[in-house]
Design a protein around this motif. Structure first.
Motif, PDB file in Angstrom:
ATOM      1  N   VAL A  52     -25.623 -30.795 -39.553  1.00  0.00           N
ATOM      2  CA  VAL A  52     -26.192 -29.734 -40.645  1.00  0.00           C
ATOM      3  C   VAL A  52     -27.575 -28.584 -39.461  1.00  0.00           C
ATOM      4  CG1 VAL A  52     -26.615 -29.357 -42.883  1.00  0.00           C
ATOM      5  CG2 VAL A  52     -25.305 -31.287 -42.084  1.00  0.00           C
ATOM      6  N   GLY A 103     -16.953 -27.639 -44.627  1.00  0.00           N
ATOM      7  CA  GLY A 103     -18.404 -28.412 -45.666  1.00  0.00           C
ATOM      8  C   GLY A 103     -19.402 -28.690 -45.070  1.00  0.00           C
ATOM      9  N   TYR A 104     -19.540 -28.543 -43.789  1.00  0.00           N
ATOM     10  CA  TYR A 104     -20.643 -28.473 -43.476  1.00  0.00           C
ATOM     11  C   TYR A 104     -21.741 -27.537 -43.276  1.00  0.00           C
ATOM     12  CZ  TYR A 104     -19.926 -33.181 -40.619  1.00  0.00           C
ATOM     13  OH  TYR A 104     -19.969 -33.997 -40.062  1.00  0.00           O
ATOM     14  N   ASN A 109     -23.547 -27.510 -46.957  1.00  0.00           N
ATOM     15  CA  ASN A 109     -24.235 -28.166 -47.202  1.00  0.00           C
ATOM     16  C   ASN A 109     -25.771 -27.288 -46.146  1.00  0.00           C
ATOM     17  OD1 ASN A 109     -25.901 -30.561 -46.038  1.00  0.00           O
ATOM     18  ND2 ASN A 109     -24.904 -30.962 -47.425  1.00  0.00           N
ATOM     19  N   MET A 112     -27.366 -24.527 -48.177  1.00  0.00           N
ATOM     20  CA  MET A 112     -28.321 -25.165 -49.340  1.00  0.00           C
ATOM     21  C   MET A 112     -29.846 -24.947 -48.766  1.00  0.00           C
ATOM     22  SD  MET A 112     -26.732 -27.775 -50.853  1.00  0.00           S
ATOM     23  CE  MET A 112     -26.162 -29.142 -49.877  1.00  0.00           C
ATOM     24  N   ASN A 123     -14.840 -32.343 -47.558  1.00  0.00           N
ATOM     25  CA  ASN A 123     -15.760 -32.880 -47.592  1.00  0.00           C
ATOM     26  C   ASN A 123     -15.901 -34.035 -46.593  1.00  0.00           C
ATOM     27  OD1 ASN A 123     -18.259 -34.866 -47.708  1.00  0.00           O
ATOM     28  ND2 ASN A 123     -17.801 -33.875 -50.368  1.00  0.00           N
ATOM     29  N   PHE A 155     -22.181 -39.308 -46.763  1.00  0.00           N
ATOM     30  CA  PHE A 155     -22.411 -38.421 -46.486  1.00  0.00           C
ATOM     31  C   PHE A 155     -22.085 -37.267 -48.084  1.00  0.00           C
ATOM     32  CE2 PHE A 155     -21.701 -33.609 -44.888  1.00  0.00           C
ATOM     33  CZ  PHE A 155     -22.449 -33.643 -45.142  1.00  0.00           C
ATOM     34  N   ASP A 156     -22.343 -35.813 -48.202  1.00  0.00           N
ATOM     35  CA  ASP A 156     -21.520 -35.887 -49.154  1.00  0.00           C
ATOM     36  C   ASP A 156     -21.710 -34.472 -49.265  1.00  0.00           C
ATOM     37  OD1 ASP A 156     -20.545 -34.400 -51.666  1.00  0.00           O
ATOM     38  OD2 ASP A 156     -21.204 -35.781 -53.271  1.00  0.00           O
ATOM     39  N   ALA A 157     -20.915 -33.040 -48.544  1.00  0.00           N
ATOM     40  CA  ALA A 157     -20.837 -32.190 -48.038  1.00  0.00           C
ATOM     41  C   ALA A 157     -21.843 -31.395 -48.812  1.00  0.00           C
ATOM     42  CB  ALA A 157     -20.343 -31.090 -47.420  1.00  0.00           C
ATOM     43  N   PHE A 158     -20.958 -31.457 -50.470  1.00  0.00           N
ATOM     44  CA  PHE A 158     -21.449 -30.527 -51.556  1.00  0.00           C
ATOM     45  C   PHE A 158     -23.376 -31.444 -52.977  1.00  0.00           C
ATOM     46  CE2 PHE A 158     -16.477 -30.084 -51.169  1.00  0.00           C
ATOM     47  CZ  PHE A 158     -16.972 -29.865 -50.822  1.00  0.00           C
ATOM     48  N   HIS A 159     -23.243 -32.240 -52.217  1.00  0.00           N
ATOM     49  CA  HIS A 159     -24.432 -32.705 -53.297  1.00  0.00           C
ATOM     50  C   HIS A 159     -25.504 -31.486 -53.280  1.00  0.00           C
ATOM     51  CE1 HIS A 159     -27.073 -35.484 -55.192  1.00  0.00           C
ATOM     52  NE2 HIS A 159     -28.501 -35.593 -53.872  1.00  0.00           N
ATOM     53  N   ILE A 211     -25.516 -28.618 -54.282  1.00  0.00           N
ATOM     54  CA  ILE A 211     -24.650 -27.523 -54.369  1.00  0.00           C
ATOM     55  C   ILE A 211     -24.826 -26.281 -56.070  1.00  0.00           C
ATOM     56  CG2 ILE A 211     -23.780 -27.302 -52.131  1.00  0.00           C
ATOM     57  CD1 ILE A 211     -20.901 -26.683 -54.267  1.00  0.00           C
TER      58      ILE A 211
END
Length: 310
Positions: free
Chosen positions: A88, A119-120, A123, A126, A141, A231-235, A237
């Protein structure tokens, strides 16, 4: 000048990248620019650069496709490391670099990511407000993939236990364990009895002349994977991803999960302007390089970026 090899810094190492230019490029003008991110295990010479980066440059944008830190031609001491935080940060450093180019309009920078790079990209966008528009192609993800593992209920715990054991071994003098992402060739895939469409097509893409590149050697440093498991790429969003967003997926569903991840991004993103494009009768890997599939994706991606980056 259609393209140029460049480097930019992430911490104290160089990230290798390819800048691509519109056919009528004039260094005295200013252009919108798009950072293009490759899939997990991939490199800048594959789909992110040679397909999407080139097409977007042909459409009038400056594009920057880079090798992830620790991979490909980029620096980073631990080779073949897939670390989400570092990946990221690569995006932020790419944005830094673009702002130093006099022919890039700092207010018209976008980002496009393919597969894990998608996914990155989500992330990174954001917290990187210099990205004014976000595009993804079969975004996945990576943390979810790591947690699912062999699809058993305790897959993540088993993976973490194996990583812990390997770190202990290496701390006590054992050689590093360099794993592979996918079977090394078609024969190995068949012997393993793996028939999921995404694995079948990944082997065809990465291990044959179709997509094979030196910067994508199918090597992964196993002991460094613990951060990816959590890791959660979408946390967040639903709170922090507000930029215009265009998501591309195919409807031939495979084990990598980009189809459902596309719906998750679309449902959760806080973006007021967001679109989900489902390319019919199309697989994950057809959207890497097959002309009909990528052409359909670009038919909507190019107008999307032109609308939001000018």
């Amino acid at each position: 000048m259609s393209q140029q090899k460049v480097t930019f810094k992430n911490k104290n190492w160089d990230v290798a990248a390819i800048l691509q230019f519109p056919a009528d490029f004039d260094e005295n003008k200013q252009y919108a620019a798009i950072v293009c991110a490759h899939p997990i295990s991939s490199c800048k010479e594959q789909t992110s650069g040679n397909i999407y980066g080139k097409a977007l440059a042909d459409a009038g944008f400056i594009t920057l496709a880079f090798d992830a830190s620790n991979q490909g031609e980029s620096g980073g001491e631990q080779r073949f490391l897939e670390d989400p935080a570092t990946r990221v940060e690569d995006f932020r450093c790419a944005a830094d670099y673009l702002t130093t180019l006099p022919y890039v309009d700092n207010n018209r920078i976008g980002v496009l990511g393919v597969c894990g790079g998608g996914g990155y990209a989500v992330n990174a966008a954001m917290t990187e407000r210099r990205f004014k528009a976000v595009g993804t192609v079969v975004a996945a993800n990576y943390g979810r993939l790591m947690r699912e593992g062999d699809f058993t209920p305790d897959a993540a715990i088993k993976t973490l236990e194996a990583i812990a054991n390997q770190r202990t071994a290496e701390a006590n003098g054992a050689d590093q364990f360099i794993a592979t992402y996918i079977p090394v060739n078609e024969e190995a895939r068949k012997q393993a009895g793996i028939n999921d469409i995404d694995i079948v097509e990944a082997v065809d893409y990465y291990t044959t002349p179709r997509g094979q590149q030196p910067g994508s050697p199918n090597k992964l440093y196993f002991a460094g994977l613990a951060p990816a498991v959590s890791f959660d790429a979408f946390h967040l969003i639903d709170h922090l991803l507000t930029q215009p967003l265009h998501i591309v997926i195919g409807d031939k569903v495979g084990g990598f999960g980009s189809y459902r991840d596309g719906f998750e991004i679309f449902a959760k993103a806080a973006s007021k302007e967001k679109t989900l494009q489902i390319v019919p009768d199309t697989s994950h890997y057809e959207l890497y390089d097959q002309p009909e599939a990528t052409g359909k994706a670009l038919e909507q991606l190019i107008p999307f970026f032109k609308k939001h980056l000018g």
